[in-house]
Design a protein around this motif. Structure first.
Motif, short mmCIF file in Angstrom:
data_model
loop_
_atom_site.label_atom_id
_atom_site.label_comp_id
_atom_site.label_asym_id
_atom_site.label_seq_id
_atom_site.Cartn_x
_atom_site.Cartn_y
_atom_site.Cartn_z
N VAL A 127 66.22 98.41 62.96
CA VAL A 127 67.03 98.20 63.89
C VAL A 127 67.70 99.62 64.77
O VAL A 127 67.43 99.84 65.79
N GLU A 128 68.03 100.45 63.78
CA GLU A 128 68.65 101.70 64.35
C GLU A 128 67.74 102.73 64.85
O GLU A 128 68.01 103.30 66.08
N LEU A 129 66.56 102.58 64.39
CA LEU A 129 65.34 103.37 64.94
C LEU A 129 64.58 102.64 65.69
O LEU A 129 63.32 103.28 66.20
N LYS A 130 64.81 101.49 66.17
CA LYS A 130 64.26 100.95 67.17
C LYS A 130 62.89 100.43 67.04
O LYS A 130 62.13 100.48 67.82
N LYS A 131 62.68 100.35 65.94
CA LYS A 131 61.33 99.86 65.35
C LYS A 131 61.10 98.45 65.88
O LYS A 131 59.97 97.97 66.27
N LEU A 132 62.24 97.69 65.49
CA LEU A 132 62.11 96.36 65.80
C LEU A 132 63.53 95.86 66.47
O LEU A 132 64.63 96.55 66.19
N ASP A 133 63.56 94.61 67.15
CA ASP A 133 64.63 94.07 67.69
C ASP A 133 65.36 93.35 66.37
O ASP A 133 64.74 93.13 65.38
N LYS A 134 66.71 93.02 66.59
CA LYS A 134 67.42 92.26 65.61
C LYS A 134 66.70 91.10 64.82
O LYS A 134 66.50 90.87 63.72
N VAL A 135 66.20 90.09 65.83
CA VAL A 135 65.62 88.96 65.38
C VAL A 135 64.28 89.20 64.74
O VAL A 135 63.90 88.70 63.58
N ALA A 136 63.54 90.02 65.32
CA ALA A 136 62.45 90.67 64.52
C ALA A 136 62.45 91.12 63.16
O ALA A 136 61.73 90.81 62.16
N ALA A 137 63.48 92.01 63.20
CA ALA A 137 63.98 92.72 61.85
C ALA A 137 64.31 91.73 60.98
O ALA A 137 63.92 91.91 59.57
N GLU A 138 65.12 90.94 61.35
CA GLU A 138 65.53 89.70 60.24
C GLU A 138 64.45 88.88 59.80
O GLU A 138 64.36 88.63 58.52
N LYS A 139 63.60 88.50 60.84
CA LYS A 139 62.42 87.76 60.20
C LYS A 139 61.44 88.67 59.14
O LYS A 139 61.20 88.18 58.15
#
Lengths: 484, 248
Positions: free
Chosen positions: B109-121
């Protein structure tokens, strides 16, 4: 980004305070009337003291007021300990001083003085009922003196001859009290001052009423070569009030007066409740000033301390060095020295007056901020090195790693240190009484100066501090629980 | 091997701490999909070498090229390179101020590889692969060592690295926890991940390593397939080392 945000915020708040301080220090000035800053001794009855209505009164104050009226000038009073008051004039922080200040050869080198306005001499004084009969009996005993006064110089000049030890005090009441309770055997003080005090119940005895030592005169002083207009105005005004009898009335008003005239009914002074009632507004103002100083001190010192702490763990060697240096300097300086330096020393260099409140807040921020900076840096360093390595190994830049991983953990470690520092800040505000800030401690000093009820007044002040500290501790513990 | 396949290229690297010369002229190439296990006595320099591959340590001289980036060059943006190198530490180093899920999501999330929803998934999927789905919302302090290490592996994988570094991943674990962590690593190796592992688990090395490298006194004394290294060691010091660890 984060560091810059804090810095900008801090600077904004600081400049608001400084601006606020500057405006608050000024008051309405009419174009045709010059406005002067006059420093005075905060506790020197019957010449300078605060009465039950929190007005500064006394022989000096009434003379000054009368002369200002006749000579059409206005003035702002700066109330301090005597030595600080005199330094303010020498450093051009104040234009003149009236503080029962004797005209001596030494002072003539630094100041220009007015027509002498009051004849004085030095009394030597012992406790009522003391067995000491002559100066010779003082051999090996301790004599209490007030720093920087002509009376103390006189006392000191007799030290070798009579073989006594000297102990110095910063204000008159503490000095009297030291003799009254028997810690010191004797003291030296200006004759009218001690006579007024004894008349008002101080349990001391003058030993040389008929032969005052080092007889001399009190004068109004300006810095040598400066403010000659003020000096001439004083001399003209003084001649006028002397001529029409106003001067004699003023002197009679104070030397003939009972303490109750200025300090309220006697019965009020013999109970804590009575003192509290009689001085309600003074205590409330003092309390409020202490709370304001503490609040601003805590907030700004915490912000500054976190900035120093973050700088202290920076990747940049130079930034780290700056942080270490600032912490080293301001942690090393005693708070009072720092306060004097900012309030009395700095204005001479920067060429602008610094209001006492601003100087006080700045002192707290620099001193408490340095302590805070030290434990903030320590807290960050106490976070396991592995946490930073893990964060960096994921590709997080140093700053992101600090902000998201190290700082939240470090701040948690620091919470007890913060609470401790808040309490220290509250207590340290009392030291700012030295630069004349009318906070709780200075309020206490002024009240004791007029009613001589040391035990009761200081008990009230102590309880007030304990109450604020208790509230502060409760609040901190509540905040700590919220954080966990 | 051809240029394109080389994931890590190390050439004549030296490192000293004061008088202590911990790495001496180390050169090593590692290919894509290769699993390299580094063994050797404590203080032989293998951990220092591993930590140089993502610049937690910097070499005094020599060249290190990872993923095509010359990380011994000061102008290389090391943060970008690190995004593609996962690292697992002996002491797990999970972020104590976050829950399990937050630990895994932080970097993506911090490095903007994924948004929060995608990162949680993605984080939940990773938790499933390491067998710890039920721990998602726990604070990390409530986990056992073995669980922590599997979360640490999931955290590293969340950045979809193409190289994984393991620095003695099982040394701080109770014996009964070691198996779970090694199983996760084995699956990872089978999926084709390029892995460089410092370990004392000789059995594991035999099973999964394509190549075993023996470090001693800051030098690579011998390297080869597990069969060569464990069954027919040529170097005298390696023979001595193996006799100690197998009889321990």
């Amino acid at each position: 980004m984060f560091k810059k945000g804090i810095l900008v915020g801090l600077l904004t708040i600081l400049s608001i305070i400084i601006m606020f301080g500057f405006t608050a220090g000024n008051h309405l000035v009419y174009a045709d009337e010059p406005d002067y800053t006059i420093s005075t001794d905060a506790t020197y009855p019957p010449f300078d003291f605060q009465d039950k209505n929190n007005q500064y009164v006394g022989i000096d104050q009434d003379i000054l007021k009368e002369i200002a009226k006749r000579e059409h000038f206005t003035y702002t009073l700066k109330l301090m300990s005597f030595t600080s008051a005199a330094q303010l004039v020498a450093n051009e922080q104040a234009d003149g001083i009236i503080a029962g200040m004797a005209i001596t050869e030494e002072r003539k080198a630094v100041y220009d003085h007015s027509t002498p306005y009051y004849k004085t001499g030095v009394a030597w004084i012992v406790k009522k009922g003391s067995k000491i009969k002559s100066l010779k009996d003082l051999k090996g005993k301790t004599v209490a003196l007030k720093t920087g006064t002509a009376a103390s110089e006189y006392g000191k000049s007799l030290q070798t001859k009579y073989g006594f030890n000297v102990k110095y005090f910063n204000d008159t009441d503490t000095m009297y009290n030291d003799v009254a309770v028997g810690n010191s055997a004797a003291t030296f003080e200006d004759m009218p001052v001690i006579q007024y005090a004894i008349k008002n119940g101080v349990k001391l005895k003058v030993m040389n009423a008929d032969h005052p030592g080092n007889a001399g005169w009190y004068g109004f002083f300006v810095k040598k070569g400066e403010n000659q207009a003020l000096l001439s105005a004083f001399n003209r005004g003084f001649a006028a009030i002397k001529k029409d009898g106003t001067y004699d009335k003023i002197v009679a008003k104070y030397l003939g007066a009972n303490q109750s005239t200025f300090t309220g009914a006697k019965k009020d002074n013999f109970s804590i409740w009575g003192i509290l009632k009689a001085n309600k507004s003074a205590f409330l103002k003092g309390l409020w000033q202490t709370i304001t100083l503490t609040f601003l001190g805590i907030i700004l010192a915490s912000i500054w301390g976190v900035v120093l702490g973050v700088m202290g763990v920076s990747q940049n060697k130079f930034v780290r060095g700056v942080s270490t240096m600032i912490i080293y300097i301001f942690r090393g300086l005693p708070l009072m020295v720092l306060a004097f330096f900012i309030y009395i020393g700095l204005p001479g260099v920067i060429g602008a007056k610094i209001p006492a409140f601003t100087a006080g807040v700045l002192t707290l921020v620099l001193n408490e901020g340095a302590y805070t900076g030290a434990f903030v840096r320590g807290g960050f360093e106490a976070v396991e090195a592995g946490q930073m390595e893990a964060a960096r190994s994921l590709g997080l830049p140093y700053r992101t790693a600090m902000r998201r991983v190290i700082m939240p953990q470090g701040l948690k470690i620091m919470v007890p240190s913060f609470i401790n520092q808040f309490i220290i800040t509250l207590k340290d505000t009392s030291i700012l009484s030295a630069i004349g800030l009318l906070e709780l401690t200075q309020t206490g000093s002024l009240i004791v100066a007029r009613n001589s009820q040391g035990f009761r007044v200081w008990a009230i002040v102590a309880i007030m501090y304990l109450i604020i500290i208790t509230l502060l501790t409760w609040f901190s513990n509540w905040a700590q629980k919220k954080l966990q | 091997m051809s240029e394109a396949q080389v994931k890590v290229h190390v050439d004549k690297v030296n490192k000293s701490y004061g008088e202590n010369h911990v790495l001496r002229d180390i050169s090593l190439d590692i290919a894509e999909n290769e699993v390299v296990v580094m063994i050797g006595p404590s203080g032989s320099g293998k951990s220092t070498f591993l930590r140089m591959l993502n610049q937690l340590e910097t070499p005094d001289n020599g060249t290190i090229i990872v993923d095509g980036y010359d990380i011994s060059d000061k102008n290389t943006d090391i943060n970008k390179v690190r995004e593609n190198i996962g690292m697992v530490f002996q002491n797990f180093n999970l972020f104590n101020n976050y829950t399990v899920l937050e630990n895994i999501m932080l970097a993506p999330v911090e490095l903007k590889k994924l948004d929060k929803v995608a990162a949680e998934k993605k984080a939940r999927e990773l938790l499933e692969t390491v067998g710890l789905s039920d721990k998602a919302d726990m604070p990390v302090s409530s986990l056992s060592g073995g669980q922590k290490q599997r979360i640490a592996i999931a955290r590293a994988l969340a950045m979809t690295p193409d190289i994984m570094l393991f620095d003695e991943p099982t040394s701080a674990l109770d014996p009964e926890m070691v198996g779970d962590v090694l199983d996760v690593m084995k699956n990872l190796a089978e999926s084709g991940m390029t892995m460089i592992i410092v370990t004392h688990e000789m059995g594991f090395a035999k099973q999964v390593a394509d190549r075993v490298v023996f470090f001693e006194s800051g030098k690579i004394q011998e390297s080869g397939t597990p069969d060569q290294v464990f069954d027919a060691p040529k170097n005298e010091r390696l023979q001595e080392f193996l006799s100690k660890v197998t009889h321990a």
